[in-house]
Design an enzyme around this catalytic site. Structure first.
Site, PDB file in Angstrom:
ATOM      1  N   ASP A   1      35.984  -9.812  26.102  1.00 36.10           N
ATOM      2  CA  ASP A   1      35.306 -10.842  25.334  1.00 36.10           C
ATOM      3  C   ASP A   1      34.260 -10.268  24.399  1.00 36.10           C
ATOM      4  O   ASP A   1      33.697  -9.212  24.680  1.00 36.10           O
ATOM      5  CB  ASP A   1      34.484 -11.646  26.340  1.00 36.10           C
ATOM      6  CG  ASP A   1      35.023 -13.018  26.547  1.00 36.10           C
ATOM      7  OD1 ASP A   1      36.129 -13.284  26.095  1.00 36.10           O
ATOM      8  OD2 ASP A   1      34.291 -13.806  27.172  1.00 36.10           O
TER       9      ASP A   1
ATOM     10  N   LYS B   1      36.355 -15.141  22.152  1.00 35.23           N
ATOM     11  CA  LYS B   1      35.786 -16.263  21.418  1.00 35.23           C
ATOM     12  C   LYS B   1      34.322 -15.983  21.180  1.00 35.23           C
ATOM     13  O   LYS B   1      33.621 -15.513  22.048  1.00 35.23           O
ATOM     14  CB  LYS B   1      35.885 -17.523  22.270  1.00 35.23           C
ATOM     15  CG  LYS B   1      37.299 -17.898  22.591  1.00 35.23           C
ATOM     16  CD  LYS B   1      37.798 -18.871  21.583  1.00 35.23           C
ATOM     17  CE  LYS B   1      39.289 -19.099  21.752  1.00 35.23           C
ATOM     18  NZ  LYS B   1      39.830 -19.804  20.625  1.00 35.23           N
TER      19      LYS B   1
ATOM     20  N   MET C   1      25.686 -22.617  25.421  1.00 33.89           N
ATOM     21  CA  MET C   1      26.175 -22.840  24.050  1.00 33.89           C
ATOM     22  C   MET C   1      25.461 -24.017  23.396  1.00 33.89           C
ATOM     23  O   MET C   1      26.070 -24.827  22.713  1.00 33.89           O
ATOM     24  CB  MET C   1      27.685 -23.100  24.062  1.00 33.89           C
ATOM     25  CG  MET C   1      28.474 -21.935  24.616  1.00 33.89           C
ATOM     26  SD  MET C   1      30.230 -22.268  24.802  1.00 33.89           S
ATOM     27  CE  MET C   1      30.297 -22.927  26.461  1.00 33.89           C
TER      28      MET C   1
HETATM   29  N1  SAH Z   1      31.270 -17.272  31.397  1.00 32.37           N
HETATM   30  C1  SAH Z   1      29.916 -17.151  30.873  1.00 32.37           C
HETATM   31  C2  SAH Z   1      29.591 -18.253  29.870  1.00 32.37           C
HETATM   32  C3  SAH Z   1      30.419 -18.189  28.615  1.00 32.37           C
HETATM   33  S1  SAH Z   1      29.970 -19.434  27.474  1.00 32.37           S
HETATM   34  C4  SAH Z   1      28.932 -17.146  32.049  1.00 32.37           C
HETATM   35  O1  SAH Z   1      29.323 -17.450  33.181  1.00 32.37           O
HETATM   36  O2  SAH Z   1      27.768 -16.814  31.833  1.00 32.37           O
HETATM   37  C5  SAH Z   1      28.854 -18.568  26.433  1.00 32.37           C
HETATM   38  C6  SAH Z   1      27.438 -19.069  26.639  1.00 32.37           C
HETATM   39  O3  SAH Z   1      26.893 -18.467  27.824  1.00 32.37           O
HETATM   40  C7  SAH Z   1      26.489 -18.649  25.555  1.00 32.37           C
HETATM   41  O4  SAH Z   1      26.559 -19.519  24.435  1.00 32.37           O
HETATM   42  C8  SAH Z   1      25.154 -18.768  26.253  1.00 32.37           C
HETATM   43  O5  SAH Z   1      24.749 -20.112  26.374  1.00 32.37           O
HETATM   44  C9  SAH Z   1      25.516 -18.270  27.654  1.00 32.37           C
HETATM   45  N2  SAH Z   1      25.231 -16.837  27.829  1.00 32.37           N
HETATM   46  C10 SAH Z   1      26.086 -15.868  28.161  1.00 32.37           C
HETATM   47  N3  SAH Z   1      25.466 -14.670  28.281  1.00 32.37           N
HETATM   48  C11 SAH Z   1      24.167 -14.906  28.022  1.00 32.37           C
HETATM   49  C12 SAH Z   1      22.995 -14.088  27.996  1.00 32.37           C
HETATM   50  N4  SAH Z   1      23.046 -12.764  28.251  1.00 32.37           N
HETATM   51  N5  SAH Z   1      21.816 -14.674  27.687  1.00 32.37           N
HETATM   52  C13 SAH Z   1      21.737 -15.994  27.429  1.00 32.37           C
HETATM   53  N6  SAH Z   1      22.800 -16.818  27.437  1.00 32.37           N
HETATM   54  C14 SAH Z   1      24.001 -16.282  27.742  1.00 32.37           C
END
Ligand code: SAH
Length: 258
Positions: free
Chosen positions: A44, A66, A181
């Site tokens: 990803d 994505k 998001m």
């Molecule tokens: N599967 C991932 C989420 C994917 S959706 C999980 O479990 O964390 C993507 C969203 O995750 C981003 O838009 C943000 O809101 C959040 N996100 C992922 N990594 C992040 C990080 N290091 N810091 C802050 N938000 C994060």
């Protein structure tokens, strides 16, 4: 470190692996094992470069993910690629930020593998809404504050807020809310929560690039956060946290960049 109990990564199988929110130290032993044995890693856009550097030398690396606002392959194409690589007899690690089953489309990929009869394993990861918050010094729950927490996506299938969302129910039932998001829809999220009765003085935080060296946290209130984000422009990926747990940060902010 004993790894004798870790399962064999069989040829022709796909592991859907959660990489956690950023810090490589937050990966599970199974995730590290997957990167050490994969023939190909399909990753990803959200996976931290320090984690990609842990992939076995000689493995193929295919970026495919994505990312809001960027052109990326359709999900069906990603699913088909995973099936194709597995059918070539490869050990395929599908590496995703956070947890693969939390807003990560891991379910869609696993369903495609199940339908194609490809053996697969899910390797859970620490989701940003829990681990990223912890790095910001914000507990997801605290007995003095909340006995429930909601994880919400600010993105429906078409990029706008998910349709048919029960904002009144959410505002009443979830003392703490963690929006994934949410940045692009921030104005609307805030407007809906205020209209549903949440107070403008309620503490909120935007946690940006959590658990990475560029982590930043913007603390504000529900009434003020939209203006503060416009001024400070926190970088994606970011989470919006709403609720009393944000107030604990003044005592619990332990993180230092390294
Ligand atoms: N599967 C991932 C989420 C994917 S959706 C999980 O479990 O964390 C993507 C969203 O995750 C981003 O838009 C943000 O809101 C959040 N996100 C992922 N990594 C992040 C990080 N290091 N810091 C802050 N938000 C994060």
């Amino acid at each position: 470190m004993t790894t004798h109990s870790l399962p064999e990564f069989g040829p022709g199988s796909v592991w859907l692996v959660g990489a956690g929110p950023g810090d490589p130290g937050l990966m599970t032993l199974l995730a590290v094992h997957a990167l050490a044995h994969a023939d190909v890693v399909v990753h990803d856009a959200l996976v931290d470069p320090r984690i990609l550097s842990m992939i076995r030398p000689g493995a193929d690396i295919e970026p495919m993910g994505k990312r809001g606002g960027h052109v990326s392959p359709p999900q069906t194409e990603i699913n088909a690629r995973l099936v194709e690589l597995a059918r070539q007899g490869k050990r395929v690690a599908r590496l995703k930020g956070g947890d693969p089953f939390v807003f990560g489309r891991g379910a869609e990929e696993a369903l495609a593998l199940a339908e194609a009869g490809i053996p697969f394993r899910i390797v859970p990861g620490i989701t940003a809404g829990v681990g990223g918050l912890a790095y910001a010094g914000i507990p997801a729950t605290s007995r003095s504050c909340n006995s429930a927490v909601a994880f919400i996506t600010g993105h429906g299938q078409d990029g706008s807020l998910p349709e048919g969302f029960d904002w009144d129910g959410l505002a009443r039932g979830a003392p703490v809310m963690v929006f994934y998001m949410a940045l692009r829809q921030l104005d609307e999220v805030v407007a809906r929560l205020l209209a549903a009765g949440r107070k403008p003085t309620e503490p909120v935080a935007v946690v940006s690039k959590a658990a990475t060296p560029e982590q930043s946290v913007l603390e504000s209130t529900l009434g003020q956060i939209a203006a503060d984000v416009k001024a400070a422009k926190p970088a994606p990926p970011a989470l919006l946290v709403v609720g009393c747990v944000v107030g604990l940060r003044k005592m619990l902010d332990w993180w230092e960049p390294c």
